[in-house]
Design a protein around this motif. Structure first.
Motif, PDB file in Angstrom:
ATOM      1  N   LEU A   6     -17.480  34.197  12.881  1.00  0.00           N
ATOM      2  CA  LEU A   6     -16.333  33.913  12.010  1.00  0.00           C
ATOM      3  C   LEU A   6     -16.664  34.385  10.614  1.00  0.00           C
ATOM      4  CD1 LEU A   6     -15.453  30.233  12.933  1.00  0.00           C
ATOM      5  CD2 LEU A   6     -14.268  32.310  13.626  1.00  0.00           C
ATOM      6  N   GLU A   8     -15.656  33.932   6.899  1.00  0.00           N
ATOM      7  CA  GLU A   8     -14.856  33.198   5.927  1.00  0.00           C
ATOM      8  C   GLU A   8     -15.300  33.596   4.532  1.00  0.00           C
ATOM      9  OE1 GLU A   8     -15.691  29.468   7.645  1.00  0.00           O
ATOM     10  OE2 GLU A   8     -13.645  29.183   8.336  1.00  0.00           O
ATOM     11  N   ARG A   9     -14.962  32.729   3.557  1.00  0.00           N
ATOM     12  CA  ARG A   9     -15.226  33.054   2.161  1.00  0.00           C
ATOM     13  C   ARG A   9     -14.512  34.345   1.779  1.00  0.00           C
ATOM     14  NH1 ARG A   9     -18.469  30.663  -0.571  1.00  0.00           N
ATOM     15  NH2 ARG A   9     -19.046  32.424  -1.830  1.00  0.00           N
ATOM     16  N   ILE A  10     -13.452  34.634   2.482  1.00  0.00           N
ATOM     17  CA  ILE A  10     -12.584  35.746   2.129  1.00  0.00           C
ATOM     18  C   ILE A  10     -11.224  35.115   1.954  1.00  0.00           C
ATOM     19  CG2 ILE A  10     -13.877  37.494   3.338  1.00  0.00           C
ATOM     20  CD1 ILE A  10     -11.932  37.116   5.682  1.00  0.00           C
ATOM     21  N   GLU A  11     -10.216  35.879   1.755  1.00  0.00           N
ATOM     22  CA  GLU A  11      -8.884  35.284   1.690  1.00  0.00           C
ATOM     23  C   GLU A  11      -8.415  35.111   3.122  1.00  0.00           C
ATOM     24  OE1 GLU A  11      -8.425  34.689  -1.443  1.00  0.00           O
ATOM     25  OE2 GLU A  11     -10.184  35.909  -1.768  1.00  0.00           O
ATOM     26  N   LYS A 109     -15.731  39.029  -8.616  1.00  0.00           N
ATOM     27  CA  LYS A 109     -15.742  37.909  -7.670  1.00  0.00           C
ATOM     28  C   LYS A 109     -16.453  38.304  -6.380  1.00  0.00           C
ATOM     29  CE  LYS A 109     -11.375  36.020  -9.240  1.00  0.00           C
ATOM     30  NZ  LYS A 109      -9.937  36.131  -8.940  1.00  0.00           N
ATOM     31  N   HIS A 117     -24.072  35.775  -2.608  1.00  0.00           N
ATOM     32  CA  HIS A 117     -24.059  34.547  -1.837  1.00  0.00           C
ATOM     33  C   HIS A 117     -24.537  34.767  -0.403  1.00  0.00           C
ATOM     34  CE1 HIS A 117     -22.018  30.623  -2.454  1.00  0.00           C
ATOM     35  NE2 HIS A 117     -22.310  30.551  -1.178  1.00  0.00           N
ATOM     36  N   LYS A 121     -28.260  34.054   1.302  1.00  0.00           N
ATOM     37  CA  LYS A 121     -28.411  33.075   2.383  1.00  0.00           C
ATOM     38  C   LYS A 121     -29.258  33.617   3.531  1.00  0.00           C
ATOM     39  CE  LYS A 121     -24.645  31.478   3.989  1.00  0.00           C
ATOM     40  NZ  LYS A 121     -23.196  31.257   4.062  1.00  0.00           N
ATOM     41  N   LEU A 134     -17.280  33.530 -12.782  1.00  0.00           N
ATOM     42  CA  LEU A 134     -15.898  33.054 -12.678  1.00  0.00           C
ATOM     43  C   LEU A 134     -15.246  33.060 -14.048  1.00  0.00           C
ATOM     44  CD1 LEU A 134     -16.324  30.126 -10.167  1.00  0.00           C
ATOM     45  CD2 LEU A 134     -14.989  32.186  -9.819  1.00  0.00           C
TER      46      LEU A 134
ATOM     47  N   GLU B 104      -6.910  26.033   3.893  1.00  0.00           N
ATOM     48  CA  GLU B 104      -5.995  27.162   3.701  1.00  0.00           C
ATOM     49  C   GLU B 104      -5.326  27.448   5.022  1.00  0.00           C
ATOM     50  OE1 GLU B 104      -8.878  29.725   0.904  1.00  0.00           O
ATOM     51  OE2 GLU B 104      -6.993  30.702   1.399  1.00  0.00           O
ATOM     52  N   ALA B 109      -3.696  32.606  -0.546  1.00  0.00           N
ATOM     53  CA  ALA B 109      -4.845  32.179  -1.354  1.00  0.00           C
ATOM     54  C   ALA B 109      -4.520  32.142  -2.846  1.00  0.00           C
ATOM     55  CB  ALA B 109      -6.069  33.051  -1.101  1.00  0.00           C
ATOM     56  N   GLU B 113      -6.811  30.823  -5.975  1.00  0.00           N
ATOM     57  CA  GLU B 113      -7.114  31.747  -7.064  1.00  0.00           C
ATOM     58  C   GLU B 113      -6.708  31.138  -8.396  1.00  0.00           C
ATOM     59  OE1 GLU B 113      -8.748  34.551  -6.933  1.00  0.00           O
ATOM     60  OE2 GLU B 113      -8.955  34.446  -4.775  1.00  0.00           O
ATOM     61  N   LEU B 116      -9.173  28.003  -8.881  1.00  0.00           N
ATOM     62  CA  LEU B 116     -10.620  28.086  -8.838  1.00  0.00           C
ATOM     63  C   LEU B 116     -11.166  29.339  -9.475  1.00  0.00           C
ATOM     64  CD1 LEU B 116     -10.592  26.901  -5.197  1.00  0.00           C
ATOM     65  CD2 LEU B 116     -11.285  25.523  -7.122  1.00  0.00           C
ATOM     66  N   ARG B 117     -10.340  30.332  -9.620  1.00  0.00           N
ATOM     67  CA  ARG B 117     -10.913  31.564 -10.122  1.00  0.00           C
ATOM     68  C   ARG B 117     -10.132  32.195 -11.251  1.00  0.00           C
ATOM     69  NH1 ARG B 117     -12.185  34.962  -4.925  1.00  0.00           N
ATOM     70  NH2 ARG B 117     -12.202  33.353  -3.376  1.00  0.00           N
ATOM     71  N   TYR B 135     -15.213  20.758   0.622  1.00  0.00           N
ATOM     72  CA  TYR B 135     -15.002  21.801   1.621  1.00  0.00           C
ATOM     73  C   TYR B 135     -13.884  22.719   1.170  1.00  0.00           C
ATOM     74  CZ  TYR B 135     -13.913  24.190   5.930  1.00  0.00           C
ATOM     75  OH  TYR B 135     -13.697  25.164   6.868  1.00  0.00           O
ATOM     76  N   GLU B 137     -12.648  26.752   2.301  1.00  0.00           N
ATOM     77  CA  GLU B 137     -13.027  27.884   3.141  1.00  0.00           C
ATOM     78  C   GLU B 137     -13.472  29.107   2.358  1.00  0.00           C
ATOM     79  OE1 GLU B 137      -9.547  27.653   5.442  1.00  0.00           O
ATOM     80  OE2 GLU B 137     -10.419  25.963   6.509  1.00  0.00           O
ATOM     81  N   THR B 138     -12.835  29.348   1.218  1.00  0.00           N
ATOM     82  CA  THR B 138     -13.177  30.554   0.476  1.00  0.00           C
ATOM     83  C   THR B 138     -14.392  30.363  -0.422  1.00  0.00           C
ATOM     84  OG1 THR B 138     -10.833  31.001   0.428  1.00  0.00           O
ATOM     85  CG2 THR B 138     -12.194  32.376  -0.937  1.00  0.00           C
ATOM     86  N   LEU B 139     -14.540  29.161  -0.938  1.00  0.00           N
ATOM     87  CA  LEU B 139     -15.512  28.998  -2.010  1.00  0.00           C
ATOM     88  C   LEU B 139     -16.797  28.290  -1.647  1.00  0.00           C
ATOM     89  CD1 LEU B 139     -12.858  28.236  -4.622  1.00  0.00           C
ATOM     90  CD2 LEU B 139     -14.425  30.150  -4.703  1.00  0.00           C
ATOM     91  N   GLN B 140     -16.822  27.632  -0.525  1.00  0.00           N
ATOM     92  CA  GLN B 140     -18.024  26.869  -0.219  1.00  0.00           C
ATOM     93  C   GLN B 140     -19.195  27.785   0.109  1.00  0.00           C
ATOM     94  OE1 GLN B 140     -16.577  24.962   3.203  1.00  0.00           O
ATOM     95  NE2 GLN B 140     -16.132  26.934   4.110  1.00  0.00           N
ATOM     96  N   ALA B 141     -20.371  27.163   0.136  1.00  0.00           N
ATOM     97  CA  ALA B 141     -21.575  27.930   0.434  1.00  0.00           C
ATOM     98  C   ALA B 141     -21.584  28.374   1.888  1.00  0.00           C
ATOM     99  CB  ALA B 141     -22.802  27.079   0.136  1.00  0.00           C
ATOM    100  N   ALA B 142     -21.158  27.497   2.766  1.00  0.00           N
ATOM    101  CA  ALA B 142     -21.245  27.801   4.186  1.00  0.00           C
ATOM    102  C   ALA B 142     -20.139  28.751   4.616  1.00  0.00           C
ATOM    103  CB  ALA B 142     -21.142  26.510   4.988  1.00  0.00           C
ATOM    104  N   ALA B 143     -20.381  29.433   5.722  1.00  0.00           N
ATOM    105  CA  ALA B 143     -19.334  30.283   6.285  1.00  0.00           C
ATOM    106  C   ALA B 143     -19.438  30.201   7.795  1.00  0.00           C
ATOM    107  CB  ALA B 143     -19.496  31.719   5.812  1.00  0.00           C
ATOM    108  N   GLY B 144     -18.369  30.604   8.453  1.00  0.00           N
ATOM    109  CA  GLY B 144     -18.375  30.689   9.903  1.00  0.00           C
ATOM    110  C   GLY B 144     -18.617  29.349  10.574  1.00  0.00           C
ATOM    111  N   ALA B 147     -19.645  26.511   8.533  1.00  0.00           N
ATOM    112  CA  ALA B 147     -18.564  25.928   7.752  1.00  0.00           C
ATOM    113  C   ALA B 147     -17.782  24.923   8.583  1.00  0.00           C
ATOM    114  CB  ALA B 147     -17.640  27.023   7.246  1.00  0.00           C
TER     115      ALA B 147
END
Lengths: 431, 412
Positions: A6, A8-11, A109, A117, A121, A134, B104, B109, B113, B116-117, B135, B137-144, B147
Motif C-alpha cells: 500500500l 500512502e502519504r500521498i494524496e 513537500k 521520510h 525509514k 512546511l 481521507e 486532499a 493541504e 496542514l501544509r 493518525y 494517512e498523508t502526514l503520519q510517519a507510518a505508511a501502508g 499505517a
C-alpha cells in the motif's frame, strides 16, 4: 511470489502488486488506484465558465494547475471559434507566478514529507517533523495567495486575464516571501548558494552537499538505489516549451499524438480507475526531469547524459527545478508593468461553440484539459493528468514508466521507494 | 433587473446579522468554572503523545507574547469574553489530550493541504497537526500496512476519546466500490463506520464530508453523500467550505477540550462561532455595496477600485462563514481580495444551486432575511431537502452528546 504494497502519504492511496522471484527481486509490478469521483461527468452540461471553479477541485495539491489548464482551454476555445481573447503580458506574468509557486511548494513537500521520510525509514531512522519545510511551502502558498486569493482552490484566472489588480505593495510582499524561501533553499535544502549548486552538478559534489537534498542522495546511495530506477528514456513536455525526447531523437511535441487507454480500468475488467496516457501509443515520462532535459538546463542534462533516467537524475531534476524557478519568479515579479490591464473582456461565452484544449506543466508533468462547448455549455470534458503518464499500468511486454523503473529492484520496499521518486498522486490520476 | 437589485440591496442594508455574542455575566462565570474544572481533569490525564508544546513553540521561534496574542484572537473567534484567554492558552498546551484521527475518503486532499501544509506551521498547525494528530494517512510517519496497524492501535488506545476528522464524501453507488481503502479493499463507507464507532465526536471537514461537495454535484456519478447522511448515532460537527478554514478546525478542538462538549451548532450542524456570520456583513467591499458601487465587468474601473462584486455573481450575501474575518493562508488574502466573488462554498449543494457566474438576482435562490441565527436555519430550510436530515441529526447529536458526557466514565 505475489505481494501487495500500500502506498500512502500521498494524496489518497495507491496499491502496488509485485511479482518477485525467490530472492525477492521485483519481476513485475502493477499499479492500482481505487478512488473515483467522476469529475468529467460533473462538468458536462454546465456553463463553460463553471470549469474555472470546478476543475481546480480535481486536486487539492495541484488545483491551481487545473485552473490554468481550464482557462487556457477556454481561451483556445475562443480562438478556435474566431473570437480570440487577448491577455496582457501582466496578466500572463501573474498567472505564471502562481502556476510556478505551485510547482515549488509541491517539490519541497515531496522532498521532506515523502522522500526523506520514506528513505530514512528504510535505513531505520526516526522521521523528523519537517516544520521548517512546511513553513517554507506555506510561504510559497502565501506568495501565490497574494495574487490568487487563496491556496488551495483559487479561481482568479478567467479567459481574458486575471481578476486581481495588484499594486507595488503585493509585489513587495511577494519578493520578501521569495527571499525567505530562497534562504531556506540555500540553508536547509542545498547547504550552499544556488549559484554554487548549479555550477557543480556532478555526482561527487552532489553527494557531498550539506543540505537535506544531499542527505537524501546519500540515503539513496546507502540503499544502492542511486543509479537504479531507469525507465524507457522517453520524455514529453506538452505545456510550455513542448518537446518529445527519445534516446535517438528530439523534436517538437504535438497534442494530436496524445491518447488515453482505459483497457486496464474496471470498466474493462481491469483493476484500477486510472486510465493510461499515451503519446504515439507509447508511455512517456513527464515532469521535472522531462522539463529539465527539454529546456536543456545544463546541470541536469549533463547528469542525464552520464547516468540516464536514474533515481539520481530524477531526484536532482525536481530540486534543480525549484532553484531555477526562484529566479524565474523574481524576474516575473520585478518586470511587471502595473499600467497594463489585468483583464480584457471577451465576448459572452453564450455565443461560443467549438472545441478547446488547454495544456499546462503541472508539478508532476503535462496536464491536459479538453472540452467541446455548445453555446457556452460544456458538451464534453476530458482531463489527462500528469500521473497518468508516469504511473500508467502497462503489460509485461510493454510496462509503463514507473513500472519499468521498478523492475529488477531487490526488494518490494525499495521498489516502492523508486515508485515515490515519481511523486505519486492518486486523487487527480483517477479524477 | 435593476428593481431586483434595489430590492435585494434594501434587504441587505437593513439591520441583519446580529449574532448574540454576549450571554451575560452569570453564564460566563458559570462556564469559566466548568472549563477550569475540565482543564484540571485533562491536566491529570496522560498525554496522547510525548511532544512538548512549549518546546515546539520555542524551536519555531514563537515567543510567549506571540502565543498569547494567538490565544486571545482564538478566544474572540470562539465568541468568548477576554477572561477566557488564559484558559484557551492552557487548552492549547494540552492539545495532546484530545487525540485526533483524520480520515481521507472521496476527497482531493484540499482540506489537509489547507490545514496542514498551507497555513502553517504557525501556532494553529503546531497545535493540531503536531500535537494532537494521532493518525493521518498523508502526514503520519507510518505508511501502508504499518499505517493500518497504527490506525487500529490509535482507535483502541483512545477508545471513546478521539475526535474523528473526516475529509471527503462517501460514495454509496455500486455498493461503495468507487472508493476502497487498505489491503482488504474496505469501502469508504465501512471504513468510516468502523472508525466512527468509538469516536467521541465526528468533525466533517470541507464541502465533501459535510454536504457531499463536488462529487455529489449533479449528476453525482458515484452516489456521493456527506458524513451526516451515513453516521447516525454520533455527535457530528460540520465545518464546510472548499477548503474549510483551518482556524475553524482548531477552534472546534479547543472548544471540545475546554468544555468537553461540541460547540453550539446551527441546523446544518455548523458551529455558530464560525458560521453565524454572513460573509457579506463583514466584507471589505461592503461599503461599496451600500454606496451602489459595483464591478460591472472584470477589469473595469470598478474592479480596479475594489468595488462590490455582487453583480459579478458574488454569493457573499447568502453565504455563512467567517472567511471575511479570518481569511486564508495565514490571513494573507481571500477570494474577494483578488476581485473574485464568493462562490458560496460553505452552503449545501452550492455546486448546483449557486454556480458562480450568475448574479444573485438572476439565480433562483431565496435570499436570507432577518437575524442571522434565525436566518441560517430558515435559509437552510428553504434551500435544500437534506436539511430535514440535518435537523434530525442535530437533535440526535445533541442528545447523544449529552448522554455520552454522562455515560463516558462507565465505558472506562
Amino acid at each position: 511470489m505475489i505481494t501487495h504494497e500500500l502506498i500512502e502519504r500521498i494524496e489518497g492511496e495507491a496499491v502496488l502488486d509485485f511479482k518477485t522471484d525467490k530472492s525477492g527481486h521485483v519481476q513485475e509490478a502493477s499499479i492500482r488506484f481505487l478512488h473515483f469521483r467522476g469529475m468529467e461527468a460533473i462538468l458536462e452540461g454546465r456553463n463553460a465558465l463553471d470549469a474555472l471553479v470546478i476543475a481546480p477541485r480535481v486536486c487539492g495539491i495541484c488545483g491551481h494547475s487545473h485552473l490554468i489548464a481550464a482557462v487556457r482551454m477556454l481561451e483556445n476555445l475562443y480562438a478556435s471559434a474566431g473570437s480570440a481573447v487577448k491577455v496582457t503580458p501582466k496578466a500572463h506574468a501573474l498567472r505564471e507566478v502562481t502556476r510556478v509557486c505551485e510547482l515549488m511548494q509541491n517539490h519541497i513537500k515531496w522532498l521532506y514529507l515523502v522522500m526523506l521520510h520514506e528513505s530514512g525509514k528504510l535505513l531505520g531512522k526516526e522521521p523528523q517533523v519537517a516544520l521548517r519545510a512546511l513553513y517554507a511551502s506555506s510561504q510559497i502558498n502565501q506568495m501565490s495567495a497574494l495574487f490568487s486569493g487563496q491556496w488551495p482552490h483559487s479561481s482568479y484566472a478567467h479567459p481574458g486575464g486575471v481578476t486581481c489588480d495588484p499594486t507595488h505593495i503585493e509585489v513587495m510582499q511577494a519578493l520578501k516571501l521569495l527571499s525567505d524561501v530562497e534562504r531556506f533553499i540555500e540553508k536547509d535544502v542545498l547547504g550552499c548558494k544556488t549559484e554554487n549548486f548549479e555550477a557543480n552538478m556532478d555526482v561527487e559534489s552532489l553527494l557531498l552537499m550539506e543540505g537535506d537534498f544531499g542527505t537524501l542522495l546519500r540515503y539513496f546511495e546507502r540503499l544502492d538505489l542511486l543509479d537504479l530506477g531507469k525507465s524507457h528514456g522517453r520524455f514529453l513536455v506538452l505545456g510550455e516549451d513542448a518537446h518529445e525526447i527519445t534516446p535517438n531523437e528530439r523534436s517538437y511535441a504535438h497534442i494530436d499524438f496524445v491518447s488515453e487507454d482505459d483497457s486496464q480500468t474496471f470498466a474493462h475488467g481491469g483493476k484500477t480507475y486510472a486510465k493510461n496516457a499515451l503519446y504515439r501509443g507509447k508511455f512517456y515520462e513527464t515532469g521535472p526531469l522531462a522539463r529539465a532535459i527539454s529546456t536543456e538546463r545544463s546541470g541536469v542534462s549533463a547528469l542525464y547524459q552520464q547516468y540516464g533516467d536514474t533515481a539520481l537524475t530524477r531526484i536532482t531534476a525536481r530540486i534543480d527545478e525549484v532553484v531555477s524557478l526562484i529566479a524565474y519568479v523574481r524576474l516575473l515579479l520585478t518586470s511587471l508593468d502595473f499600467t497594463e490591464s489585468s483583464f480584457i473582456p471577451p465576448v459572452s461565452i453564450e455565443s461560443i461553440s467549438g472545441k478547446g484544449v488547454g495544456v499546462v506543466e503541472a508539478p508532476r508533468g503535462s496536464l491536459i484539459h479538453r472540452a467541446t462547448v455548445e453555446k457556452g455549455k460544456i458538451a464534453s470534458y476530458s482531463i489527462i493528468t500528469p500521473t497518468q503518464w508516469n504511473l500508467g499500468n502497462g503489460t509485461y511486454d510493454s510496462p509503463g514508466i514507473a513500472q519499468k523503473a521498478m523492475l529488477g529492484i531487490e526488494s518490494t520496499a525499495k521498489a516502492s521507494l523508486i515508485f515515490r521518486t515519481f511523486d505519486v498522486c492518486s486523487v487527480c490520476t483517477t479524477h | 433587473m435593476s428593481d431586483k437589485i434595489e430590492a435585494v440591496k434594501k434587504l441587505f442594508t437593513s439591520k441583519s446579522s446580529r449574532v448574540e455574542t454576549n450571554k451575560g455575566d452569570t453564564y460566563y462565570q458559570d462556564l469559566f468554572a466548568k472549563c477550569e474544572a475540565r482543564l484540571n481533569e485533562m491536566r491529570a490525564q496522560t498525554p496522547a503523545n510525548r511532544l512538548d508544546f512549549s518546546e515546539l513553540l520555542e524551536e519555531n521561534g514563537i515567543d510567549r507574547r506571540e502565543f498569547m496574542k494567538w490565544a486571545s484572537a482564538t478566544t474572540a473567534m470562539l465568541m468568548l469574553p477576554p477572561m477566557f484567554t488564559p484558559l484557551v492558552a492552557d487548552a492549547a498546551v494540552m492539545m495532546n489530550r484530545a487525540p485526533v484521527i483524520w480520515l481521507e475518503l472521496q476527497d482531493c486532499a484540499g482540506n489537509s493541504e489547507a490545514l496542514l501544509r498551507a497555513d502553517g506551521p504557525k501556532i494553529d498547525e503546531i497545535v493540531l497537526d503536531i500535537i494532537s494528530l494521532e493518525y493521518h494517512e498523508t502526514l503520519q510517519a507510518a505508511a501502508g500496512f504499518q499505517a493500518e496497524k497504527q490506525l487500529d492501535e490509535a482507535m483502541e488506545t483512545f477508545k471513546g476519546k478521539y475526535l474523528l476528522f473526516v475529509e471527503g464524501s462517501i460514495p454509496m453507488g455500486m455498493n461503495g466500490q468507487y472508493g476502497t481503502i487498505g489491503a482488504a479493499g474496505e469501502t469508504f463507507h465501512d471504513h468510516l463506520m468502523r472508525c466512527s464507532e468509538n469516536a467521541a465526536a465526528i468533525v466533517a471537514v470541507g464541502a465533501c464530508a459535510t454536504f457531499g461537495g463536488i462529487p455529489a454535484a449533479s449528476p453525482n456519478p458515484t452516489g456521493a453523500v456527506g458524513v451526516m447522511n451515513v453516521v447516525k448515532n454520533k455527535p457530528i460537527i460540520n465545518i464546510p467550505a472548499c477548503p474549510a478554514n483551518p482556524a475553524n478546525m482548531v477552534g472546534v478542538i479547543l472548544h471540545y477540550l475546554l468544555t468537553g462538549q461540541i460547540p453550539e451548532l446551527d441546523s446544518l450542524l455548523r458551529p455558530k462561532f464560525a458560521f453565524g456570520y454572513r460573509i457579506h456583513d463583514n466584507c471589505e467591499r461592503r461599503a461599496h455595496f451600500d454606496a451602489g458601487e459595483y464591478v460591472e465587468e472584470w477589469g473595469d474601473k470598478g474592479a480596479q477600485n475594489n468595488f462590490c462584486l455582487y453583480k459579478m455573481g458574488c454569493k457573499g450575501p447568502m453565504t455563512f462563514n467567517n472567511c471575511s474575518i479570518v481569511r486564508y493562508n495565514e490571513g494573507i488574502n481571500w477570494p474577494i481580495g483578488v476581485g473574485r466573488g464568493c462562490i458560496g462554498c460553505s452552503e449545501p449543494d452550492f455546486w448546483d444551486k449557486y454556480a458562480y457566474e450568475r448574479p444573485m438576482a438572476d439565480a433562483k435562490i431565496k435570499a436570507p432575511t432577518g437575524g442571522v441565527e434565525k436566518t441560517v436555519d430558515e435559509f437552510g430550510l428553504g434551500m435544500l431537502t437534506a436539511v430535514g436530515i440535518g435537523i434530525g441529526i442535530h437533535a440526535a447529536a445533541s442528545a447523544v452528546a449529552g448522554k455520552r458526557e454522562k455515560s463516558g466514565e462507565s465505558h472506562e
